[in-house]
Design a protein around this motif. Structure first.
Motif, mmCIF file in Angstrom:
data_model
loop_
_atom_site.group_PDB
_atom_site.id
_atom_site.type_symbol
_atom_site.label_atom_id
_atom_site.label_comp_id
_atom_site.label_asym_id
_atom_site.label_seq_id
_atom_site.Cartn_x
_atom_site.Cartn_y
_atom_site.Cartn_z
ATOM 1 N N UNK A 12 0.836 -1.203 0.000
ATOM 2 C CA UNK A 12 0.000 0.000 0.000
ATOM 3 C C UNK A 12 0.874 1.257 0.000
ATOM 4 N N UNK A 13 0.287 2.399 -0.340
ATOM 5 C CA UNK A 13 1.088 3.639 -0.410
ATOM 6 C C UNK A 13 1.675 4.007 0.951
ATOM 7 N N UNK A 14 2.851 4.597 0.912
ATOM 8 C CA UNK A 14 3.509 5.034 2.129
ATOM 9 C C UNK A 14 4.064 6.442 1.898
ATOM 10 N N UNK A 15 4.325 7.139 2.974
ATOM 11 C CA UNK A 15 4.719 8.542 2.867
ATOM 12 C C UNK A 15 6.215 8.761 2.925
ATOM 13 N N UNK A 16 6.939 7.883 3.627
ATOM 14 C CA UNK A 16 8.373 8.072 3.816
ATOM 15 C C UNK A 16 9.081 6.736 3.601
ATOM 16 N N UNK A 17 10.386 6.788 3.274
ATOM 17 C CA UNK A 17 11.149 5.531 3.250
ATOM 18 C C UNK A 17 11.174 4.895 4.641
ATOM 19 N N UNK A 18 11.525 3.626 4.697
ATOM 20 C CA UNK A 18 11.681 2.978 5.986
ATOM 21 C C UNK A 18 12.806 3.662 6.779
ATOM 22 N N UNK A 19 12.744 3.599 8.086
ATOM 23 C CA UNK A 19 13.737 4.318 8.906
ATOM 24 C C UNK A 19 15.179 3.902 8.642
ATOM 25 N N UNK A 20 15.418 2.619 8.404
ATOM 26 C CA UNK A 20 16.777 2.128 8.169
ATOM 27 C C UNK A 20 16.837 1.407 6.826
ATOM 28 N N UNK A 21 18.003 1.367 6.182
ATOM 29 C CA UNK A 21 18.098 0.672 4.895
ATOM 30 C C UNK A 21 17.867 -0.828 5.048
ATOM 31 N N UNK A 22 17.436 -1.447 3.967
ATOM 32 C CA UNK A 22 17.132 -2.879 3.997
ATOM 33 C C UNK A 22 18.407 -3.708 4.099
ATOM 34 N N UNK A 23 18.273 -4.913 4.607
ATOM 35 C CA UNK A 23 19.361 -5.881 4.553
ATOM 36 C C UNK A 23 19.504 -6.376 3.114
ATOM 37 N N UNK A 24 20.726 -6.658 2.662
ATOM 38 C CA UNK A 24 20.892 -7.141 1.282
ATOM 39 C C UNK A 24 20.304 -8.538 1.122
ATOM 40 N N UNK A 25 19.934 -8.901 -0.116
ATOM 41 C CA UNK A 25 19.428 -10.260 -0.345
ATOM 42 C C UNK A 25 20.489 -11.294 0.027
ATOM 43 N N UNK A 26 20.043 -12.431 0.515
ATOM 44 C CA UNK A 26 20.965 -13.505 0.872
ATOM 45 C C UNK A 26 21.495 -14.188 -0.388
ATOM 46 N N UNK A 27 22.463 -15.074 -0.203
ATOM 47 C CA UNK A 27 23.004 -15.804 -1.342
ATOM 48 C C UNK A 27 21.929 -16.672 -1.997
ATOM 49 N N UNK A 28 21.128 -17.370 -1.193
ATOM 50 C CA UNK A 28 20.095 -18.223 -1.804
ATOM 51 C C UNK A 28 19.001 -17.387 -2.465
ATOM 52 N N UNK A 29 18.784 -16.152 -1.985
ATOM 53 C CA UNK A 29 17.861 -15.252 -2.697
ATOM 54 C C UNK A 29 18.328 -15.039 -4.128
ATOM 55 N N UNK A 30 19.654 -14.901 -4.297
ATOM 56 C CA UNK A 30 20.194 -14.680 -5.652
ATOM 57 C C UNK A 30 19.978 -15.914 -6.525
ATOM 58 N N UNK A 31 20.014 -17.116 -5.925
ATOM 59 C CA UNK A 31 19.735 -18.326 -6.695
ATOM 60 C C UNK A 31 18.277 -18.347 -7.144
ATOM 61 N N UNK A 32 17.396 -17.907 -6.281
ATOM 62 C CA UNK A 32 15.968 -17.902 -6.611
ATOM 63 C C UNK A 32 15.614 -16.846 -7.668
ATOM 64 N N UNK A 33 16.400 -15.770 -7.736
ATOM 65 C CA UNK A 33 15.989 -14.602 -8.519
ATOM 66 C C UNK A 33 15.699 -14.945 -9.976
ATOM 67 N N UNK A 34 16.615 -15.678 -10.620
ATOM 68 C CA UNK A 34 16.437 -15.978 -12.041
ATOM 69 C C UNK A 34 15.231 -16.882 -12.268
ATOM 70 N N UNK A 35 15.049 -17.881 -11.389
ATOM 71 C CA UNK A 35 13.904 -18.790 -11.536
ATOM 72 C C UNK A 35 12.591 -18.032 -11.374
#
Length: 547
Positions: free
Chosen positions: A172-195
């Motif tokens: 849903x719409x939001x007004x501001x960015x999250x207070x802190x930056x996101x954690x980077x994707x994990x290694x297995x996230x990168x494996x899932x990305x292409x699939x």
């Protein structure tokens, strides 16, 4: 089926707490029952505004210096004692519904509540969640819209130091960015990305209530990897952070004082006292101008039902007969297997990628699905060793073969409110104070089963595209709860169809507010704590207006 409480007692010895003053405060503006996230936020907000606040909690105050030891207890091979101590008599319960409900696996009684062992994922509910009845004919509408809660969501994200990327195209719409930056994707996230791209599944980051950068309240996450059940560093938010704020504002927080019942005036219009017991066996009455029950989706209705009187023979605030009704949880759907390459599991203790693509319901054929990409699939090396019959080099080879190539997807599936799913009192069993224990009556309906099957279809498509040798599936027959207790004191404008009004105040008693997920009208499929926090901030604002 009836079950007792979980074993494993290691409670603070009475001698250690004998010098703690647990007598009532003489003048109090607000009495809060429960020191989990809802109660802690309400106490912090109202004490910051200068009000006298007392918080009463049934559980103990755990020493934060013991968290490393608790982590070691969790990691120790063969250890099965609860990381956060329980008491089999205090925490006894029954489960007599169609499906067994493992209640004590779902909660922590103590200062900080269940945020002591939660995963820490914090998403806003979608706009459709608040208008499900009118939009697709499922469940009921909330009496408030997403826009009503939107500013409280923003404040809640600040209070919980949420790390996120605001990159979710389905959010849903939001007004501001999250207070802190996101954690980077994990290694297995990168494996899932292409699939995922191949099958047309859009993914995005997970907002987490853990520090990606140091703040004044806590250090950055250093990756212990044991977020659930314990964060040794304090980088993951838990409600003791706001308990500390409240106490710094001169609020009193009493542990090990289970509230036995609430008492009301002769007219039945206002609560006058919370009657609580001490570890020494004394009983006291805490009086206040306003009362807040923030004891979760199980203990909140139980306390109201225990507070029956001549005026309210069916329990306090229960003129609708709905206290305890419409109990909901999220259901788990999952699938996993192995790849012919390292997947680096268990290096991260939390999820970093998910998908809300199948969250909103196109029609009434299914409920909401939140897809997750797990970073803790498969066994840990110690798990492999404990189940092996080999030793030495042979065991080492078995561990290397058994660990490190697993991947898995999970999903939270929405359960719609059903009147027959409920929390009631079990008259045949009592707790350590002689009170009837809660009885969880829980079942699974056909639509939820179909949604779990749909989640499994999506998961299988992704895993097969990735080339995973699928080894296990959690479908409708094996599913279990995600331990998110919702419903039981639902919100609404009609006193005959709800327990609290849109200000979270009970229809029956003018100074009794309910804070927490028990007021949810529908459950969605989002982890509920951010919405609990937003509603608690809203409730605190309304209470402050009345004081």
């Amino acid at each position: 089926m009836t079950a007792g409480g979980a074993g494993g007692t290691d409670r603070v010895d009475d001698a250690e707490t004998a010098d703690v003053d647990r007598t009532p405060s003489p003048r109090v503006d607000v009495c809060v029952v429960g020191a989990g996230p809802a109660g802690a936020l309400v106490a912090a907000e109202l004490s910051a505004a200068g009000h006298d606040v007392v918080v009463l909690d049934a559980g103990e105050r755990f020493d934060p210096d013991d968290r490393t030891e608790r982590m070691e207890r969790h990691l120790r091979p063969g250890a099965d004692a609860p990381v956060w101590d329980t008491d089999p008599e205090r925490d006894a319960y029954s489960s007599t519904g169609e499906r067994y409900y493992p209640l004590n696996a779902a909660r922590v009684k103590g200062i900080g509540g269940s945020t002591l062992h939660w995963q820490g994922m914090v998403m806003r509910m979608h706009e459709q969640d608040f208008e499900l009845g009118s939009s697709v004919g499922l469940g009921d509408d909330w009496p408030i819209a997403y826009d009503d809660l939107r500013p409280y969501y923003a404040t809640a994200e600040e209070e919980l130091s949420v790390s996120g990327a605001s990159d979710n195209p389905f959010a849903p719409p939001r007004e501001e960015p999250h207070p802190l930056p996101a954690f980077p994707p994990s290694y297995s996230d990168s494996l899932f990305a292409e699939a995922c791209e191949e099958v047309g599944l859009a993914t995005h980051s997970v907002p987490n209530a853990r520090n990606s950068e140091p703040t004044e309240e806590a250090s950055a996450c250093v990756g212990y990897g044991t977020c659930k059940p314990v964060c040794p560093s304090g980088a993951k938010y838990d409600a003791t952070r706001h308990v500390d704020v409240a106490e710094a504002n001169r609020a009193r927080v009493l542990d090990r004082v289970p509230v036995q019942r609430l008492e009301h005036d002769d007219a039945g219009d206002r609560v006058t006292a919370a009657v609580y017991a001490t570890p020494e066996g004394e009983e006291h009455k805490q009086e206040a101008r306003e009362f807040v029950v923030a004891a979760g989706g199980v203990e909140t209705p139980r306390l109201l039902l225990l507070s029956e009187s001549e005026t309210y023979p069916d329990g306090l605030a229960n003129s609708s007969g709905l206290v305890g009704r419409y109990f909901m949880d999220h259901l788990f759907a999952g699938m996993g297997g192995t790849l012919d390459e390292p997947t680096r599991q268990k290096h991260v203790g939390f999820n970093t990628t998910e998908s809300h693509q199948f969250y909103d319901r196109p029609d009434d054929s299914r409920t909401a699905i939140k897809l997750e990409f797990l970073n803790y699939a498969g066994p840990a090396p110690a798990d492999v060793a404990l189940t092996a019959d080999s030793f030495g080099d042979e065991l080492l080879a078995e561990i290397r073969d058994g660990y490190g190539q697993h991947v898995a997807m999970g999903a939270l599936v929405e359960q719609l409110p059903r009147k027959e799913n409920r929390i009631r009192l079990d008259p045949t069993r009592t707790d350590d104070h002689g009170n009837p224990v809660p009885d969880v009556v829980w079942s699974l309906d056909a639509r939820t089963r179909r949604t779990i099957e749909r989640a499994n279809e999506i998961q299988r498509e992704v895993l097969e595209e990735l080339g995973v040798d699928v080894g296990w599936t959690v479908g409708p027959d094996e599913t279990g709860p995600a331990y998110h207790h919702m419903g039981t004191t639902r919100m609404g404008t009609d006193p005959d169809e709800s327990v609290v009004d849109p200000q979270l105040r009970t229809h029956d008693l003018g100074n009794l507010t309910i804070a927490g997920s028990s007021v949810f009208v529908t459950a969605g499929a989002m982890n509920p704590t951010l919405t609990i926090a937003a509603l608690s901030l809203k409730a605190a604002e309304h209470i402050a207006e009345r004081l």
